[in-house]
Motif scaffolding. Structure first.
Motif, PDB file in Angstrom:
ATOM      1  N   TYR A 277      -4.278  -0.578 -10.410  1.00 57.01           N
ATOM      2  CA  TYR A 277      -2.879  -0.340 -10.035  1.00 57.01           C
ATOM      3  C   TYR A 277      -2.790   0.512  -8.773  1.00 57.01           C
ATOM      4  O   TYR A 277      -2.029   0.207  -7.846  1.00 57.01           O
ATOM      5  CB  TYR A 277      -2.154   0.339 -11.203  1.00 57.01           C
ATOM      6  N   TRP A 278      -3.600   1.585  -8.717  1.00 52.62           N
ATOM      7  CA  TRP A 278      -3.534   2.493  -7.572  1.00 52.62           C
ATOM      8  C   TRP A 278      -4.201   1.894  -6.346  1.00 52.62           C
ATOM      9  O   TRP A 278      -3.690   2.049  -5.222  1.00 52.62           O
ATOM     10  CB  TRP A 278      -4.190   3.835  -7.920  1.00 52.62           C
ATOM     11  N   SER A 279      -5.322   1.217  -6.519  1.00 50.56           N
ATOM     12  CA  SER A 279      -5.997   0.643  -5.349  1.00 50.56           C
ATOM     13  C   SER A 279      -5.151  -0.455  -4.705  1.00 50.56           C
ATOM     14  O   SER A 279      -5.137  -0.596  -3.480  1.00 50.56           O
ATOM     15  CB  SER A 279      -7.365   0.097  -5.735  1.00 50.56           C
ATOM     16  N   CYS A 280      -4.432  -1.221  -5.518  1.00 51.04           N
ATOM     17  CA  CYS A 280      -3.575  -2.268  -4.960  1.00 51.04           C
ATOM     18  C   CYS A 280      -2.439  -1.667  -4.130  1.00 51.04           C
ATOM     19  O   CYS A 280      -2.067  -2.207  -3.079  1.00 51.04           O
ATOM     20  CB  CYS A 280      -3.005  -3.140  -6.087  1.00 51.04           C
ATOM     21  N   MET A 281      -1.885  -0.550  -4.590  1.00 52.10           N
ATOM     22  CA  MET A 281      -0.819   0.092  -3.821  1.00 52.10           C
ATOM     23  C   MET A 281      -1.352   0.722  -2.543  1.00 52.10           C
ATOM     24  O   MET A 281      -0.665   0.757  -1.522  1.00 52.10           O
ATOM     25  CB  MET A 281      -0.113   1.148  -4.678  1.00 52.10           C
ATOM     26  N   LEU A 282      -2.590   1.223  -2.606  1.00 51.37           N
ATOM     27  CA  LEU A 282      -3.144   1.915  -1.444  1.00 51.37           C
ATOM     28  C   LEU A 282      -3.650   0.952  -0.380  1.00 51.37           C
ATOM     29  O   LEU A 282      -3.648   1.296   0.809  1.00 51.37           O
ATOM     30  CB  LEU A 282      -4.290   2.829  -1.886  1.00 51.37           C
ATOM     31  N   ARG A 283      -4.098  -0.225  -0.779  1.00 51.06           N
ATOM     32  CA  ARG A 283      -4.745  -1.137   0.160  1.00 51.06           C
ATOM     33  C   ARG A 283      -3.895  -1.404   1.392  1.00 51.06           C
ATOM     34  O   ARG A 283      -4.279  -1.076   2.517  1.00 51.06           O
ATOM     35  CB  ARG A 283      -5.083  -2.462  -0.525  1.00 51.06           C
ATOM     36  N   HIS A 284      -2.750  -2.009   1.190  1.00 53.37           N
ATOM     37  CA  HIS A 284      -1.954  -2.435   2.331  1.00 53.37           C
ATOM     38  C   HIS A 284      -1.159  -1.294   2.957  1.00 53.37           C
ATOM     39  O   HIS A 284      -0.867  -1.323   4.148  1.00 53.37           O
ATOM     40  CB  HIS A 284      -1.008  -3.564   1.903  1.00 53.37           C
ATOM     41  N   THR A 285      -0.811  -0.289   2.154  1.00 55.59           N
ATOM     42  CA  THR A 285      -0.035   0.821   2.717  1.00 55.59           C
ATOM     43  C   THR A 285      -0.907   1.692   3.629  1.00 55.59           C
ATOM     44  O   THR A 285      -0.487   2.046   4.740  1.00 55.59           O
ATOM     45  CB  THR A 285       0.579   1.675   1.599  1.00 55.59           C
ATOM     46  N   ILE A 286      -2.119   2.042   3.176  1.00 56.70           N
ATOM     47  CA  ILE A 286      -3.013   2.839   4.024  1.00 56.70           C
ATOM     48  C   ILE A 286      -3.380   2.064   5.284  1.00 56.70           C
ATOM     49  O   ILE A 286      -3.364   2.604   6.401  1.00 56.70           O
ATOM     50  CB  ILE A 286      -4.275   3.234   3.242  1.00 56.70           C
ATOM     51  N   PHE A 287      -3.702   0.789   5.107  1.00 57.21           N
ATOM     52  CA  PHE A 287      -4.043  -0.041   6.264  1.00 57.21           C
ATOM     53  C   PHE A 287      -2.903  -0.094   7.271  1.00 57.21           C
ATOM     54  O   PHE A 287      -3.096   0.098   8.478  1.00 57.21           O
ATOM     55  CB  PHE A 287      -4.423  -1.442   5.790  1.00 57.21           C
ATOM     56  N   SER A 288      -1.694  -0.341   6.798  1.00 60.95           N
ATOM     57  CA  SER A 288      -0.559  -0.505   7.708  1.00 60.95           C
ATOM     58  C   SER A 288      -0.192   0.800   8.410  1.00 60.95           C
ATOM     59  O   SER A 288       0.113   0.805   9.609  1.00 60.95           O
ATOM     60  CB  SER A 288       0.654  -1.046   6.937  1.00 60.95           C
ATOM     61  N   ILE A 289      -0.233   1.927   7.688  1.00 65.55           N
ATOM     62  CA  ILE A 289       0.134   3.211   8.296  1.00 65.55           C
ATOM     63  C   ILE A 289      -0.914   3.647   9.312  1.00 65.55           C
ATOM     64  O   ILE A 289      -0.570   4.120  10.411  1.00 65.55           O
ATOM     65  CB  ILE A 289       0.332   4.285   7.208  1.00 65.55           C
ATOM     66  N   THR A 290      -2.206   3.485   8.996  1.00 64.07           N
ATOM     67  CA  THR A 290      -3.251   3.902   9.938  1.00 64.07           C
ATOM     68  C   THR A 290      -3.226   3.046  11.202  1.00 64.07           C
ATOM     69  O   THR A 290      -3.357   3.573  12.320  1.00 64.07           O
ATOM     70  CB  THR A 290      -4.635   3.822   9.289  1.00 64.07           C
ATOM     71  N   PHE A 291      -3.038   1.744  11.060  1.00 66.65           N
ATOM     72  CA  PHE A 291      -2.994   0.892  12.240  1.00 66.65           C
ATOM     73  C   PHE A 291      -1.725   1.137  13.053  1.00 66.65           C
ATOM     74  O   PHE A 291      -1.758   1.089  14.284  1.00 66.65           O
ATOM     75  CB  PHE A 291      -3.096  -0.582  11.851  1.00 66.65           C
ATOM     76  N   SER A 292      -0.623   1.382  12.378  1.00 66.63           N
ATOM     77  CA  SER A 292       0.609   1.704  13.091  1.00 66.63           C
ATOM     78  C   SER A 292       0.453   3.008  13.873  1.00 66.63           C
ATOM     79  O   SER A 292       0.897   3.124  15.024  1.00 66.63           O
ATOM     80  CB  SER A 292       1.773   1.822  12.101  1.00 66.63           C
ATOM     81  N   PHE A 293      -0.209   3.997  13.254  1.00 67.05           N
ATOM     82  CA  PHE A 293      -0.483   5.262  13.937  1.00 67.05           C
ATOM     83  C   PHE A 293      -1.372   5.038  15.162  1.00 67.05           C
ATOM     84  O   PHE A 293      -1.121   5.597  16.245  1.00 67.05           O
ATOM     85  CB  PHE A 293      -1.146   6.228  12.958  1.00 67.05           C
ATOM     86  N   CYS A 294      -2.396   4.204  15.012  1.00 62.72           N
ATOM     87  CA  CYS A 294      -3.309   3.924  16.112  1.00 62.72           C
ATOM     88  C   CYS A 294      -2.590   3.221  17.266  1.00 62.72           C
ATOM     89  O   CYS A 294      -2.723   3.627  18.436  1.00 62.72           O
ATOM     90  CB  CYS A 294      -4.471   3.065  15.607  1.00 62.72           C
ATOM     91  N   ILE A 295      -1.827   2.181  16.960  1.00 60.29           N
ATOM     92  CA  ILE A 295      -1.111   1.445  18.011  1.00 60.29           C
ATOM     93  C   ILE A 295      -0.026   2.317  18.647  1.00 60.29           C
ATOM     94  O   ILE A 295       0.242   2.210  19.847  1.00 60.29           O
ATOM     95  CB  ILE A 295      -0.504   0.146  17.443  1.00 60.29           C
ATOM     96  N   SER A 296       0.564   3.212  17.860  1.00 61.85           N
ATOM     97  CA  SER A 296       1.569   4.134  18.420  1.00 61.85           C
ATOM     98  C   SER A 296       0.929   5.059  19.454  1.00 61.85           C
ATOM     99  O   SER A 296       1.534   5.345  20.497  1.00 61.85           O
ATOM    100  CB  SER A 296       2.201   4.957  17.299  1.00 61.85           C
TER     101      SER A 296
END
Length: 318
Positions: A117-136
Motif C-alpha cells: 500500500y505504501w510503496s504504491c503511493m510512494l512510487r509515482h509521487t516521489i518520482f514526479s516530485i523529484t523530477f519536477s524539482f530537477c526540471i524546475s
C-alpha cells in the motif's frame, strides 16, 4: 482394461481438473490455483512482480552507480567551486540540480520489490516530485542564461528580476504545483496494490494500480510541460555568444529527456506486470543519466582535463 479407462477419460480445459480416470466431469480450481499439465491436480499460480532477481538487481546496480556518479560530480564542483566554470554557470543552481538528480536515481529503487500500500503511493509521487524539482532547477538556470545574454546594455538590468531569491522562488513554485497535484491524487484516488489475473490466467501479477488515471497523466503531463518550456527557452538562447553557452547543453539534455519519455509511454502501456515497472524504472534511469552527462560532463572535462580553459575570459568568448 487400463488403456480403455484411460481413453474414456474426458480431457479438461485449462483451470479445471478431473482426478478420476473414468470421470466425465471437470471441476474448477480455486482462485489462487491452476491445473497442472495432466489436468489432474490444482497447483498454486505463479506470483510475478519486479523482484530482486537478475532484472531487479541490474536496475538496482545501475541506480546506485548513477547516484554515486552524481555525488562524485557534486564533490568535484564543490572542490572547484571558486573556479570560473562553476561560478559562471551559477554554482547554487548546479548544486540543486545535482541533489535532485541523486534523488531521481534513487527513486527508481522504489519500483523494485513486492507492491504494498505504501510503496504504491510512494512510487509515482516521489518520482514526479523529484523530477519536477530537477526540471524546475534547470528551468531556473535557463531563464538566468537567457536573461544574462539578452541584457545587452547596462540600462536593461534584467538580472535584478532573476536574483538568487527569485530563482529559488521559481523552483519552489514550480515544485509546489506538482506537490499539490500529487496531494490531490493521494486524497481523491491513491494508487494501491492489485492482483492482475486477467493478462495471464495461469499467473498472479502483483502490480500497483494508479488509482486515478487522470491524476497519473496530469503528473506526467506537468513534467512534460516543464521540459518543453525549458527546451523552448534554451533553444531560443542556443546561438547567443560565448565559448561555453550553457543553453546549448540544456537544449540537448531536454531533447534527450523528452525522447526518453515519449518512447516510454507506448512501452509502458504495452508492457505487462513487472515489465511495466521495469520500463518505468529504466526510463527514470535513462533520463537521469541523459541529464547528468549532458549538463555536467562537458564542465567536468574542462575542470579535470583542460584547466587552462577554466578562465572567465575563455568562457565568455566574445
Amino acid at each position: 482394461l487400463r488403456r480403455t479407462k484411460h481413453l474414456l477419460r474426458v480431457p479438461c480445459d485449462s483451470g479445471k481438473i478431473s482426478n478420476q480416470t473414468n470421470s466425465i466431469e471437470c471441476t474448477f480450481c480455486p482462485d489462487d490455483f491452476w491445473s497442472n499439465i495432466d489436468r489432474t491436480v490444482c497447483v498454486l499460480k505463479i506470483v510475478e512482480f519486479l523482484a530482486y532477481d537478475s532484472l531487479g538487481i541490474a536496475l538496482t546496480v545501475i541506480s546506485v552507480v548513477g547516484a554515486s556518479l552524481t555525488i562524485a560530480v557534486f564533490a568535484v564542483f564543490f572542490y572547484h567551486r571558486n573556479t570560473a566554470i562553476v561560478r559562471v554557470n551559477n554554482s547554487v543552481l548546479s548544486f540543486f540540480i545535482l541533489f535532485a538528480l541523486t534523488l531521481c536515481f534513487l527513486c527508481s529503487l522504489v519500483f523494485i520489490g513486492e507492491p504494498t500500500y505504501w510503496s504504491c503511493m510512494l512510487r509515482h509521487t516521489i518520482f514526479s516530485i523529484t523530477f519536477s524539482f530537477c526540471i524546475s532547477c534547470i528551468l531556473g538556470k535557463t531563464l538566468v542564461v537567457l536573461a544574462a545574454f539578452t541584457a545587452t546594455t547596462p540600462g536593461d538590468n534584467i538580472m535584478k528580476w532573476l536574483g538568487p531569491k527569485q530563482q529559488r522562488a521559481i523552483i519552489f513554485i514550480c515544485t509546489v504545483i506538482q506537490v499539490v497535484i500529487c496531494a490531490a491524487w493521494l486524497i481523491e484516488s491513491p494508487p494501491f496494490p492489485s492482483r492482475n489475473t486477467q493478462y495471464e490466467i495461469s499467473k498472479i501479477i502483483l502490480e500497483c494500480s494508479v488509482g486515478s488515471s487522470l491524476a497519473f497523466w496530469c503528473v506526467l503531463g506537468y513534467i512534460g510541460l516543464q521540459a518543453c518550456l525549458c527546451f523552448i527557452l534554451a533553444f531560443l538562447a542556443r546561438k547567443l555568444p560565448g565559448n561555453f553557452n550553457e543553453a546549448k547543453v540544456i537544449t540537448f539534455s531536454m531533447l534527450i529527456f523528452c525522447a526518453v519519455w515519449l518512447s516510454f509511454v507506448p512501452a509502458y502501456i504495452s508492457s505487462p506486470g513487472k515489465y511495466a515497472d521495469a520500463v518505468e524504472s529504466f526510463a527514470i534511469l535513462a533520463s537521469s543519466f541523459g541529464l547528468l552527462f549532458c549538463l555536467f560532463a562537458p564542465k567536468c572535462f574542462i575542470i579535470l582535463l583542460k584547466p587552462e580553459k577554466n578562465t572567465r575570459q575563455h568562457l565568455m568568448g566574445k
